[in-house]
Design a protein around this motif. Structure first.
Motif, PDB file in Angstrom:
ATOM      1  N   UNK A 133       0.832  -1.205   0.000  1.00  0.00           N
ATOM      2  CA  UNK A 133       0.000   0.000   0.000  1.00  0.00           C
ATOM      3  C   UNK A 133       0.863   1.250   0.000  1.00  0.00           C
ATOM      4  N   UNK A 134       0.381   2.355  -0.601  1.00  0.00           N
ATOM      5  CA  UNK A 134      -0.886   2.501  -1.328  1.00  0.00           C
ATOM      6  C   UNK A 134      -0.821   1.839  -2.694  1.00  0.00           C
ATOM      7  N   UNK A 135      -1.972   1.525  -3.235  1.00  0.00           N
ATOM      8  CA  UNK A 135      -2.041   0.853  -4.523  1.00  0.00           C
ATOM      9  C   UNK A 135      -1.698   1.837  -5.635  1.00  0.00           C
ATOM     10  N   UNK A 136      -0.783   1.419  -6.523  1.00  0.00           N
ATOM     11  CA  UNK A 136      -0.446   2.226  -7.695  1.00  0.00           C
ATOM     12  C   UNK A 136      -0.315   1.298  -8.897  1.00  0.00           C
ATOM     13  N   UNK A 137       0.202   1.819 -10.003  1.00  0.00           N
ATOM     14  CA  UNK A 137       0.314   0.999 -11.215  1.00  0.00           C
ATOM     15  C   UNK A 137       1.297  -0.147 -11.052  1.00  0.00           C
ATOM     16  N   UNK A 183     -16.243   0.666  11.440  1.00  0.00           N
ATOM     17  CA  UNK A 183     -14.799   0.592  11.669  1.00  0.00           C
ATOM     18  C   UNK A 183     -14.072   1.070  10.415  1.00  0.00           C
ATOM     19  N   UNK A 184     -12.774   1.295  10.552  1.00  0.00           N
ATOM     20  CA  UNK A 184     -11.964   1.783   9.431  1.00  0.00           C
ATOM     21  C   UNK A 184     -11.789   0.692   8.380  1.00  0.00           C
ATOM     22  N   UNK A 185     -11.694   1.134   7.124  1.00  0.00           N
ATOM     23  CA  UNK A 185     -11.562   0.217   5.996  1.00  0.00           C
ATOM     24  C   UNK A 185     -10.347   0.624   5.177  1.00  0.00           C
ATOM     25  N   UNK A 186      -9.588  -0.357   4.704  1.00  0.00           N
ATOM     26  CA  UNK A 186      -8.456  -0.088   3.833  1.00  0.00           C
ATOM     27  C   UNK A 186      -8.945   0.553   2.524  1.00  0.00           C
ATOM     28  N   UNK A 187      -8.148   1.472   2.010  1.00  0.00           N
ATOM     29  CA  UNK A 187      -8.456   2.096   0.725  1.00  0.00           C
ATOM     30  C   UNK A 187      -7.933   1.198  -0.400  1.00  0.00           C
ATOM     31  N   UNK A 188      -8.394  -0.030  -0.405  1.00  0.00           N
ATOM     32  CA  UNK A 188      -8.004  -1.044  -1.389  1.00  0.00           C
ATOM     33  C   UNK A 188      -8.880  -2.256  -1.162  1.00  0.00           C
ATOM     34  N   UNK A 189      -8.819  -3.221  -2.082  1.00  0.00           N
ATOM     35  CA  UNK A 189      -9.553  -4.472  -1.908  1.00  0.00           C
ATOM     36  C   UNK A 189      -8.815  -5.566  -2.679  1.00  0.00           C
ATOM     37  N   UNK A 190      -9.149  -6.804  -2.381  1.00  0.00           N
ATOM     38  CA  UNK A 190      -8.518  -7.910  -3.093  1.00  0.00           C
ATOM     39  C   UNK A 190      -9.597  -8.828  -3.658  1.00  0.00           C
ATOM     40  N   UNK A 191      -9.252  -9.501  -4.731  1.00  0.00           N
ATOM     41  CA  UNK A 191     -10.125 -10.516  -5.307  1.00  0.00           C
ATOM     42  C   UNK A 191      -9.435 -11.866  -5.148  1.00  0.00           C
ATOM     43  N   UNK A 192     -10.117 -12.804  -4.492  1.00  0.00           N
ATOM     44  CA  UNK A 192      -9.498 -14.074  -4.139  1.00  0.00           C
ATOM     45  C   UNK A 192      -9.156 -14.912  -5.361  1.00  0.00           C
ATOM     46  N   UNK A 193      -8.037 -15.598  -5.268  1.00  0.00           N
ATOM     47  CA  UNK A 193      -7.632 -16.516  -6.334  1.00  0.00           C
ATOM     48  C   UNK A 193      -8.370 -17.836  -6.210  1.00  0.00           C
ATOM     49  N   UNK A 194      -8.461 -18.355  -4.980  1.00  0.00           N
ATOM     50  CA  UNK A 194      -9.176 -19.609  -4.715  1.00  0.00           C
ATOM     51  C   UNK A 194     -10.521 -19.273  -4.079  1.00  0.00           C
ATOM     52  N   UNK A 195     -11.575 -19.777  -4.663  1.00  0.00           N
ATOM     53  CA  UNK A 195     -12.923 -19.451  -4.195  1.00  0.00           C
ATOM     54  C   UNK A 195     -13.681 -20.699  -3.787  1.00  0.00           C
TER      55      UNK A 195
END
Length: 291
Positions: A64-68, A188-200
């Motif tokens: 973090x922070x997320x960039x290119x 509550x506080x939340x990260x200014x980012x998110x992830x998409x799971x590889x294994x679902x």
């Protein structure tokens, strides 16, 4: 024959052409450089995306922070899912063997060991989240402490693909995945980012990471290429019109010099003044001398 080039009218035409042609060429070159930069960043992003799939996951906070550069990298986090705040994100498209299908994301907030919550897209399901039968297919998140790994993504905004930024969604649905849209939903506080799971979990399907904003060959990139052509066409049009006007006046001046047309009718030459009405009346009333 070319004395007309020294007239005030042609001074204005020449100054305009001298300024307009370099300006059009500069603007066309600038638009072309922007398109080439988008192509380069697109290629770099594809390389990074391929490397990110093979690279080992890194702790979330280190990316973090997320960039290119960090967008699409595999990030890992530990915590427990907040089952009371599971949200469905409608209007999301996923392409598979059957083509592009409309569905929704299943987003669950992971309360990390650091106190903040990480939005986790656990997968995608076809259908409408407002339909009870489709919503009932969503599997419950794992209980207890879990370790998650997924592709890191920047918070969405109004220009992101598939977002529903107009509001009016029913409770339990989210139109845009971002910390700003979650701040009034969770306490509550939340990260200014998110992830998409590889294994679902079945029947969820993994959501592929999206390219970082400003790095793909989207419509805006090809608009830069279109503007490039337009500016170069403008430069050519200025040259064409200058040459056309120059040739017309040069031919008229040559014809006047050869006596083909009267000199007072040549372009740039003021026409002879006609006598006014009083002068004509005086001439008509003047006595005609007798012979």
């Amino acid at each position: 024959m070319y004395r007309f080039l020294l007239t005030p009218r042609w001074w204005g035409i020449n100054v305009f052409a001298v300024l307009a042609i370099p300006f059009c060429i500069f603007m066309g070159s600038w638009q072309l450089s922007r398109f080439e930069a988008r192509v380069d960043t697109h290629q770099q992003q594809e390389v990074r995306a391929a490397d990110a799939k093979a690279a080992a996951a890194r702790p979330l906070d280190s990316l973090l922070p997320v960039d290119t550069v960090t967008s699409g990298r595999q990030a890992g986090a530990r915590g427990h899912y907040d089952t009371d705040h599971q949200l469905l994100v409608p209007g999301r498209t996923l392409e598979d063997k059957q083509g592009k299908r409309q569905g929704f994301y299943v987003l669950t907030l992971l309360r990390t060991d650091h106190g903040k919550a990480l939005p986790v897209v656990r997968g995608w399901l076809p259908g409408d989240p407002g339909n009870k039968a489709d919503a009932a297919k969503v599997p419950a998140p794992p209980k207890g402490e879990v370790s998650v790994t997924g592709a890191l993504q920047a918070s969405e905004n109004q220009s992101s693909t598939g977002v529903h930024a107009d509001g009016g969604l029913p409770p339990g649905q989210l139109g845009m995945i971002s910390a700003a849209s979650l701040v009034n939903i969770v306490p509550y506080d939340v990260y200014d980012a998110w992830i998409t799971l590889t294994d679902t979990q079945a029947p969820l399907r993994a959501v592929p990471p999206a390219a970082a904003q400003g790095t793909g060959l989207d419509l805006k990139a090809f608009q830069n290429l279109g503007y490039t052509g337009e500016w170069f066409v403008f430069a050519g049009f200025v040259v064409f019109m200058w040459f056309r006007l120059f040739r017309r006046e040069a031919e008229a001046a040559r014809d006047a010099a050869l006596g083909i047309v009267p000199a007072d009718e040549a372009p740039g030459t003021p026409a002879a003044a006609e006598p006014d009405a009083d002068a004509r009346a005086a001439d008509e009333s003047a006595p005609v001398p007798r012979v």
